[in-house]
Design an enzyme around this catalytic site. Sequence first.
Site, short mmCIF file in Angstrom:
data_model
loop_
_atom_site.label_atom_id
_atom_site.label_comp_id
_atom_site.label_asym_id
_atom_site.label_seq_id
_atom_site.Cartn_x
_atom_site.Cartn_y
_atom_site.Cartn_z
N LYS A 41 4.22 36.46 -37.31
CA LYS A 41 4.62 37.47 -37.69
C LYS A 41 5.48 38.86 -36.73
O LYS A 41 6.18 39.16 -37.34
CB LYS A 41 3.30 38.51 -38.47
CG LYS A 41 3.65 39.70 -39.01
CD LYS A 41 2.30 40.51 -39.38
CE LYS A 41 1.32 39.74 -40.52
NZ LYS A 41 0.48 40.63 -40.82
N GLU A 54 1.40 31.87 -27.42
CA GLU A 54 1.30 30.73 -27.41
C GLU A 54 2.35 30.05 -28.35
O GLU A 54 2.98 29.25 -28.02
CB GLU A 54 0.16 30.17 -28.17
CG GLU A 54 -1.33 30.58 -27.33
CD GLU A 54 -1.72 32.04 -27.75
OE1 GLU A 54 -3.02 32.25 -27.48
OE2 GLU A 54 -1.13 32.89 -28.57
N GLY A 103 -3.72 36.96 -41.11
CA GLY A 103 -3.28 35.56 -40.67
C GLY A 103 -3.90 34.45 -41.48
O GLY A 103 -3.16 33.34 -41.88
N ARG A 104 -5.39 34.53 -41.32
CA ARG A 104 -6.22 33.59 -42.02
C ARG A 104 -5.96 33.54 -43.69
O ARG A 104 -6.47 32.41 -44.36
CB ARG A 104 -7.58 33.63 -41.72
CG ARG A 104 -8.19 34.86 -42.06
CD ARG A 104 -9.71 35.13 -41.16
NE ARG A 104 -10.12 36.34 -41.26
CZ ARG A 104 -9.68 37.54 -40.55
NH1 ARG A 104 -8.66 37.52 -39.75
NH2 ARG A 104 -10.22 38.54 -40.57
N GLU A 148 -13.91 34.18 -38.32
CA GLU A 148 -13.14 35.17 -37.64
C GLU A 148 -13.33 36.60 -38.71
O GLU A 148 -13.05 37.80 -38.39
CB GLU A 148 -11.41 34.97 -37.66
CG GLU A 148 -10.67 35.91 -36.88
CD GLU A 148 -9.36 35.17 -36.75
OE1 GLU A 148 -9.35 34.55 -35.83
OE2 GLU A 148 -8.49 35.51 -37.43
N HIS A 154 -22.36 8.71 -39.84
CA HIS A 154 -22.59 7.83 -38.87
C HIS A 154 -22.27 8.72 -37.36
O HIS A 154 -22.31 8.17 -36.42
CB HIS A 154 -21.56 6.59 -38.64
CG HIS A 154 -21.78 5.85 -39.87
ND1 HIS A 154 -22.52 4.73 -39.54
CD2 HIS A 154 -21.12 5.85 -41.28
CE1 HIS A 154 -22.49 4.00 -40.92
NE2 HIS A 154 -21.83 4.75 -41.91
N LYS A 159 -6.76 37.69 -24.91
CA LYS A 159 -5.32 37.69 -24.96
C LYS A 159 -4.75 38.50 -23.95
O LYS A 159 -4.10 38.04 -23.17
CB LYS A 159 -4.75 37.91 -26.38
CG LYS A 159 -4.98 36.99 -27.43
CD LYS A 159 -3.98 37.35 -28.61
CE LYS A 159 -4.04 36.64 -29.71
NZ LYS A 159 -3.41 37.10 -30.95
#
Length: 527
Positions: free
Chosen positions: A213, A219, A270-271, A356, A387, A496
């Site tokens: 954004k 990152e 964001g999510r 979050e 399993h 951050k």
Amino acid sequence: MSRTRCDRTPAWGALQSAFDATGHAFDARTAFAADPDRFTRFSQTAPHVFADLSKNLIDEATQALLLDLAQQTGLAAHRDALFAGEAINNTEQRAVMHWLLRNPAVAPVNNSESAPKNAALQGLSAELGWIHSTLDQMLAYAESVRADAAITDVVNIGIGGSDLGPQMAVLAMDDYVMPGKRFHFVSNVDGHELAAVLKRVKPESTLFLVASKTFTTIETMTNALSAKTWFEANGGTDIARHFAALTTNVPAANAFGISTTFGFWDWVGGRYSMWSAIGLPLAIAIGAEGFREFLGGAHAMDEHFRTTPLAQNLPVRLGLLDVWYRNFHGFTSRSIAPYHSALGRVPAYLQQLEMESNGKRVDATGETLPFDTSPVLWGEPGTNGQHAYFQMLHQGTEVVPVEFVAVKTPKHDLPGHHNLLLANVVAQAQALMVGKVDAGGHKHFTGNRPSTFLLLEELTPASLGALIALQEHRVFVSGALWGINSFDQWGVELGKVLAKEVEARLLSGDVSGVDGSTSGLLQRLRA
């Protein structure tokens, strides 16, 4: 808008009394024996989703008290404020309107359930017009990429919501992905991830999508700059053709060499952003029509949540169940078990969505909460999980509610596979509840372990959209009852900030003023 925190309502005390009296000893097996219609009473349909809640540790009396809790906390008013575009994200003074991204350009007067037109949209018509203008431009670009046979690989560079949502959805829609296009997702700043992708692509046939954004996410920008350097070093030309940006910082994208940009709004968390331009990888994968169907499925669930009475409202019922388990039973986690390989990234996506959003220790006013909030979400696609960790689900010391997700009709025609898959998911839900008696102990299953079963007729763009919107609204419900702000994420920021300082110390070797562990680690890493 008036909100009352759940623990400050009469219903909260009534629920605690009910739990203390009989709730802690509730047995679903006994409930089924006493009520032949329990499956019908505790299951329902919602757009594209059938939900069986009957194996949960709940009866009609408890459900009624939970509905009282919803009413006394002002859930309906908080939901209406969401859909009215009010600034319910109070710490950032923002509206929360990801739902508007999937609203039709012209809202129908009635939908299939004869729901009234959302009056709040009248005040948001300008926003809606801008949304659809941007959507049309994005989808036109997606179609141009689909038509360009020279582009064989699309690499999405983002992190968090700019990665988890698109990646999950592209994998989920594998049966709809355009042949001849391959999709890659890079999020980790660990260079091994980007390097592995770059080994598989060629500059002349790759489109890079940089999703940030602000166009400053450390990152993402580290990966984007490395991708650009690789592109140019390996003979790539015309960055403007091979790079596009999903950002609001157009000047920064232009300075990078990108001329194709698609923006979104500060009221899109964001999510919750894959309904926006962040969904461009999915739009390229399944086409404009498929992406509109994806939005349409989510919108149908929005309308269900917005208009359906609380007692028949599936996101509300799931959210209330989450509160019941977290705060009264004390269950600390929930496992997500999608029995469809294409839904393999759904657990990771839901981890961010719920933890979050609702991983908060204070309420919306900043007051410390005296009760627990978000459970830990975790899971793996079935039958792999059977399993691996299902041993603990069946016989472990901690009870973990399980949410099964199954698809009735497969897209493949391999004989025998799908019936075996469906038999496994139904059997696992049954085994968790019924258990098994073994006097020796080692083969004893206590049973009475709760699960929810969500069933899709088919896995389509529309049903995927509805399933994800269902989960979004369910998280909203539990957060609303807990009185928290589900739409900020200040806990993400501290690491951050410290990472920038630590990076500088790694380069300089200066460890003055830091704790002994950090100092020791920095010195060892530099040695």
